[in-house]
Structure formats: C-alpha cells, structure tokens
Design a protein around this motif. Structure first.
Motif, PDB file in Angstrom:
ATOM      1  N   SER A  37      32.283  46.058  30.516  1.00  0.00           N
ATOM      2  CA  SER A  37      33.730  45.850  30.626  1.00  0.00           C
ATOM      3  C   SER A  37      34.487  46.935  29.874  1.00  0.00           C
ATOM      4  O   SER A  37      35.488  47.480  30.366  1.00  0.00           O
ATOM      5  N   ALA A  62      39.775  45.443  37.626  1.00  0.00           N
ATOM      6  CA  ALA A  62      39.455  44.110  38.139  1.00  0.00           C
ATOM      7  C   ALA A  62      38.387  44.196  39.226  1.00  0.00           C
ATOM      8  O   ALA A  62      37.438  43.395  39.250  1.00  0.00           O
ATOM      9  N   TRP A  63      38.535  45.165  40.133  1.00  0.00           N
ATOM     10  CA  TRP A  63      37.520  45.354  41.178  1.00  0.00           C
ATOM     11  C   TRP A  63      36.167  45.681  40.553  1.00  0.00           C
ATOM     12  O   TRP A  63      35.128  45.125  40.952  1.00  0.00           O
ATOM     13  N   CYS A  65      35.137  44.950  37.547  1.00  0.00           N
ATOM     14  CA  CYS A  65      34.641  43.772  36.829  1.00  0.00           C
ATOM     15  C   CYS A  65      33.992  42.783  37.790  1.00  0.00           C
ATOM     16  O   CYS A  65      32.977  42.153  37.463  1.00  0.00           O
ATOM     17  N   ARG A  66      34.547  42.660  38.988  1.00  0.00           N
ATOM     18  CA  ARG A  66      33.953  41.774  39.988  1.00  0.00           C
ATOM     19  C   ARG A  66      32.567  42.255  40.395  1.00  0.00           C
ATOM     20  O   ARG A  66      31.649  41.454  40.598  1.00  0.00           O
ATOM     21  N   CYS A 103      36.151  37.528  34.342  1.00  0.00           N
ATOM     22  CA  CYS A 103      35.829  37.689  35.764  1.00  0.00           C
ATOM     23  C   CYS A 103      36.773  36.853  36.628  1.00  0.00           C
ATOM     24  O   CYS A 103      37.171  37.281  37.715  1.00  0.00           O
ATOM     25  N   ALA A 106      39.795  38.693  36.976  1.00  0.00           N
ATOM     26  CA  ALA A 106      39.571  39.827  37.892  1.00  0.00           C
ATOM     27  C   ALA A 106      39.683  39.396  39.350  1.00  0.00           C
ATOM     28  O   ALA A 106      40.130  40.173  40.206  1.00  0.00           O
ATOM     29  N   TYR A 107      39.299  38.167  39.649  1.00  0.00           N
ATOM     30  CA  TYR A 107      39.426  37.649  41.013  1.00  0.00           C
ATOM     31  C   TYR A 107      40.867  37.230  41.320  1.00  0.00           C
ATOM     32  O   TYR A 107      41.326  37.338  42.461  1.00  0.00           O
ATOM     33  N   TRP A 109      43.709  38.447  39.798  1.00  0.00           N
ATOM     34  CA  TRP A 109      44.712  39.496  39.606  1.00  0.00           C
ATOM     35  C   TRP A 109      45.266  40.072  40.922  1.00  0.00           C
ATOM     36  O   TRP A 109      46.475  40.236  41.061  1.00  0.00           O
TER      37      TRP A 109
END
Length: 271
Positions: A37, A62-63, A65-66, A103, A106-107, A109
C-alpha cells in the motif's frame, strides 16, 4: 520509478503464491499489504502534486489497492450501486473491522462520487501513505482533542452541501471483528443533522477468512452492501440519539444478513 514498480510487482507475485496456502503466515501477508500500500502511494505521488487535496488523486491508488487485495486472495463484491446519488452530498457510514477496510474504500472510491475520508491524525504520520492520504483530501482529526475534531468536522460539513461531497466515516470509532456492530459515536450524526444531508449506510460483511487472534489469513470473499439513504432532514440535535438508533438498527440487520451469506460463500471456497 521503475524500481518501485518492480517492488509492487514482486509483492503482488509473492502474495499471489501465498494466497494458495491457508498456512501462509498472517504477519507476512499483513506486511505485504502494508508495504504494498505504501509503495503504491509512493509511485503515484508525483502525479498527485499536480492537484493536491483532490479526491481524484486516489483513483489510481484505489485501482492498485484492489489488485493487491486480489493478489492476497481477497475478492470484494459491491452491491446496491443503484442507491448512490452522485449529484448530491452526504455522510457515508461504514462498519470498521480491520486495516483491510482500506480495500473497501478502494472499491467504494470510484463509485460514490466526490469522496473525502475522515481518519485519525496518526494516519498522517505513516510513511508515504500518510502524505498520499493528505494529497487525496483525507480529513485528519485529533481524537484526543474533542473540540478541535468537532470544529474540523463542522467546516467539512459545509462542503457536503457546497460541493456535493461524500464524507466517509467509520461510526463505531474503532475496529471490531465481532458478529454485532459496536455502538455508534455521535460525530458523524452531528454532521448529518447540521448539514441536513442524507446518511448512506454501507455494510461490509464479516471477514470470516481473517482472524487476528489465531493469526490466520485465508482466501476470502467480502460483500459490500450499499443501502438506501436515510434522511436526516427535519432532525435536530436533540433527536440525534433517535437517528443513531434508527441507523444502527438498519445496519445491524444488514450486517447479520450479508455476513451469513459471505460465510456460506467462504465455506464453499475452502471445500
């Protein structure tokens, strides 16, 4: 820059290999998540400088992190997208379980609209991640100084109506892996009442694959349910307790429902 990309790629590869074994060390997986991260934010930081404190700075992290989450063997499914109104502000409340909630953010956002997260001030001092969080507009509060926190939140509440911002908070105030939600703090509800904006409950199923006490971190699936808005219009400060109870009851009922469904899904994964 290429070196940092290689570090992220290597971390994801190691995590992917480890995810096939339920005996993979808990501490190592957590370390990969933390280091990965931080590395993701570090790589993206030069691009964030162009527009500091802009929520869009978090879209690429965010992408990434996914992808890191998937490499660790954890998949997440977002439901209830039809309940989101991107053209209006609001307070988004999410139950809090683990550092893996990053996470979840991240989904969420890319789908909730103009988002801002409220986090404890200590996050700001984390290497790389703290600065990155500031760059995408995280509001840091000092929980030991209640008046300062309230003043900061009151200023942010104006942005809800003026810029149609979504303020993302964890109303429990601390992490919990119990099968029931903890009591909610009043801060986020004060904001909703003051700005007369809607509350958007988001319920995340229990992390059945993660157990900090037993130090286990298996492959797993998470359900993220976005519920219909709860109106705070007409509520006064004297009625906040009623609004809290109403919201807690709705989220608790959904938490039990999605957690049982997620438990069944995760049980099938282990077979």
């Amino acid at each position: 820059m290429a070196c940092f990309c290689e570090v992220i790629g290597f971390a994801c590869l190691v995590a992917l290999l480890m995810s096939f074994s339920n005996k993979a060390p808990y501490q190592l997986k957590m370390a990969i998540f933390a280091i990965g991260s931080g590395a993701i934010v570090l790589v993206c930081m030069p691009f964030m400088i162009l527009r500091p404190k802009d929520y869009r700075n978090a879209l690429i992290p965010a992408w990434s992190c996914r992808q890191l989450c998937k490499a660790l063997g954890v998949t997440m499914e977002v439901r209830g997208l039809e309940n989101i109104r991107k053209d209006s502000g609001g307070v988004v409340l999410i139950n809090h379980q683990s550092c893996l909630d990053l996470c979840v953010l991240a989904y969420l956002w890319p789908v909730v609209g103009r988002a801002t997260v409220v986090a404890k001030r200590e996050i700001l001092y984390l290497p790389f991640f703290g600065i990155g969080s500031w760059m995408w507009g995280t509001l840091f509060i000092n929980r030991s100084r209640k008046n300062d926190s309230i003043n900061a939140l009151q200023k942010e509440s104006k942005a809800i109506n003026e810029r149609n911002c979504k303020l993302l908070l964890f109303p429990e105030g601390t992490r919990s892996s119990l099968e029931t939600l903890l009591p909610f703090k009043k801060g986020s509800f004060h904001i909703a009442v003051q700005s007369q904006c809607p509350i958007q409950p988001v319920v995340v199923s229990k992390y059945w694959f993660l157990n900090g006490d037993n130090k286990t971190f298996r492959q797993g699936h998470v359900l993220i349910q976005i519920l219909p808005e709860i109106s705070a219009a007409g509520y006064t400060k004297d009625e906040i307790d009623s609004l809290i109870e109403r919201t807690h009851n709705v989220m608790q009922a959904e938490y039990c429902k999605v957690s049982q469904e997620a438990k069944a899904i995760n049980s099938k994964k282990r077979v």
